[in-house]
Write an enzyme that holds these catalytic residues in place. Structure first.
Site, PDB file in Angstrom:
ATOM      1  CG  PHE A 183      -0.291   0.153   2.543  1.00 48.25           C
ATOM      2  CD1 PHE A 183      -0.144   1.398   3.128  1.00 48.25           C
ATOM      3  CD2 PHE A 183       0.189  -0.957   3.226  1.00 48.25           C
ATOM      4  CE1 PHE A 183       0.468   1.541   4.364  1.00 48.25           C
ATOM      5  CE2 PHE A 183       0.801  -0.830   4.470  1.00 48.25           C
ATOM      6  CZ  PHE A 183       0.939   0.423   5.033  1.00 48.25           C
ATOM      7  CB  CYS A 184       1.765   3.770  -1.731  1.00 46.52           C
ATOM      8  SG  CYS A 184       0.822   3.504  -3.256  1.00 46.52           S
ATOM      9  CB  THR A 185      -0.137   8.376  -0.811  1.00 47.29           C
ATOM     10  OG1 THR A 185       1.023   8.483   0.002  1.00 47.29           O
ATOM     11  CG2 THR A 185      -1.096   9.519  -0.502  1.00 47.29           C
ATOM     12  CB  CYS A 190       1.094  -0.147  -3.339  1.00 46.88           C
ATOM     13  SG  CYS A 190      -0.345   0.892  -3.543  1.00 46.88           S
ATOM     14  CB  ILE A 212      -3.574   5.477   2.540  1.00 51.20           C
ATOM     15  CG1 ILE A 212      -2.453   4.478   2.822  1.00 51.20           C
ATOM     16  CG2 ILE A 212      -4.135   6.008   3.859  1.00 51.20           C
ATOM     17  CD1 ILE A 212      -1.179   5.115   3.365  1.00 51.20           C
TER      18      ILE A 212
END
Length: 248
Positions: A183-185, A190, A212
Site C-alpha cells: 500500500f501507499c498514498t 504499491c 490509503i
C-alpha cells in the site's frame, strides 16, 4: 460561506507519446478550469494532484476522460477549506513514479488488487478469504510512514522509492507463505511494488486499490493508526479525509 475546495489524486499507467503536446494541452485545460496542483507526464503515463472548485474539477475530468488513454482513470476525492497548492505545474518526467527498474511495466498487466472494503474485512478477521495470514507492506518513504500507517505494517525505512527493490531483495524470505498487501498514498507506488514482488517469485501479492486515500474514502479507516502524509499544504489527512497538521 464559500464552497469547499475539491482535491483529487489520480494516476494511470498508459503509453504516451509526444509528451510536449500533452503538456501544452493540459496547461491550457487546467488554466481554463482555474485549477492548481501538479501533473506529471512520462512515457509510462500520468500522475496528478489537483485542487479547485467542484465545477472546475468536473470539467477537467470530463475532458481528460474523453481521451481514450484516460477513459477509465479513477480519482480519489477529498475537500479542504482552501487550495493546498500555490501554483499549477505540468512536468515531464522519465517515470511518473521513479523506481529505476525498467522491467516493471504496469501497463502490460497489473498485479491483483484488493478493494478497501475487502481489506477492511480481512484485517478484522486476521486473514484473507483462503485463511492465509495477512502482511501489510508500506511502500512509502520513512517520513511518510511516521505520520501514520496500518497497524503492524512492515516498514523497511526507505528514504526514496528507488530503494524499494534492494529492500525487497534483503527481506524477501520474510514474506513467504503470507498474503502480502502493498500500500501507499494513492496506489501508484504499491502498484509497481506488487509487480516487482511477483517478478521475484513472491506468491499471493495484492496491491491496495486506490491506496490509503481510497481506503479512507470508502471505510472508517479501521486498522490504520495516525494520519496519511500528503505532498501539499494540508500536510496530512486523517481517516475522515480532513486536513491535520503535523506535530511541531
Amino acid at each position: 460561506m464559500s464552497d469547499p475546495i475539491v482535491n483529487i489524486a489520480a494516476y494511470k499507467f498508459v503509453s504516451l507519446n509526444d509528451l510536449p503536446v500533452w503538456r501544452a494541452q493540459l496547461v491550457d485545460e487546467t488554466a481554463a478550469c482555474s485549477l492548481k496542483g501538479t501533473i506529471l507526464l512520462a512515457p509510462e503515463g500520468i500522475n496528478l494532484f489537483l485542487a479547485g472548485t467542484q465545477r472546475g474539477i468536473d470539467t477537467f475530468m470530463r475532458g481528460l476522460r474523453a481521451r481514450p488513454e484516460f477513459a477509465d482513470i479513477e480519482p480519489k476525492y477529498s475537500t479542504s477549506d482552501s487550495t493546498p497548492f500555490r501554483k499549477m505545474r505540468v512536468r515531464l518526467k522519465r517515470e511518473i513514479i521513479r523506481m529505476d527498474h525498467p522491467a516493471i511495466k504496469p501497463e502490460s498487466g497489473r498485479a491483483p488488487s484488493v478493494d478497501a472494503k475487502t481489506l477492511s474485512r480481512w484485517l478484522a478477521e486476521g486473514r484473507d478469504d483462503t485463511g492465509r495470514p495477512i502482511v501489510m507492506l508500506d511502500t512509502r518513504n520513512a517520513f511518510e510512514v511516521d505520520a501514520g500507517t496500518f497497524e503492524n505494517a512492515i516498514d523497511w525505512r526507505i528514504d526514496r522509492f528507488t530503494q524499494f527493490p534492494e529492500a525487497l531483495r534483503a527481506h524477501r524470505d520474510e514474506l513467504a507463505g503470507k498474503t502480502v498487501v502493498s500500500f501507499c498514498t494513492g496506489g501508484i507506488r504499491c502498484e509497481k511494488a506488487a509487480l516487482l514482488m511477483a517478478e521475484v517469485g513472491i506468491d499471493n501479492v495484492y496491491q491496495l486499490e486506490g491506496g490509503i486515500l481510497k481506503y479512507f474514502e470508502e471505510t472508517d479507516g479501521a486498522g490504520y493508526r495516525g494520519n496519511c502524509f500528503v505532498f501539499d499544504d494540508r500536510e496530512t489527512l486523517d481517516p475522515g479525509l480532513a486536513p491535520a497538521r503535523l506535530a511541531p
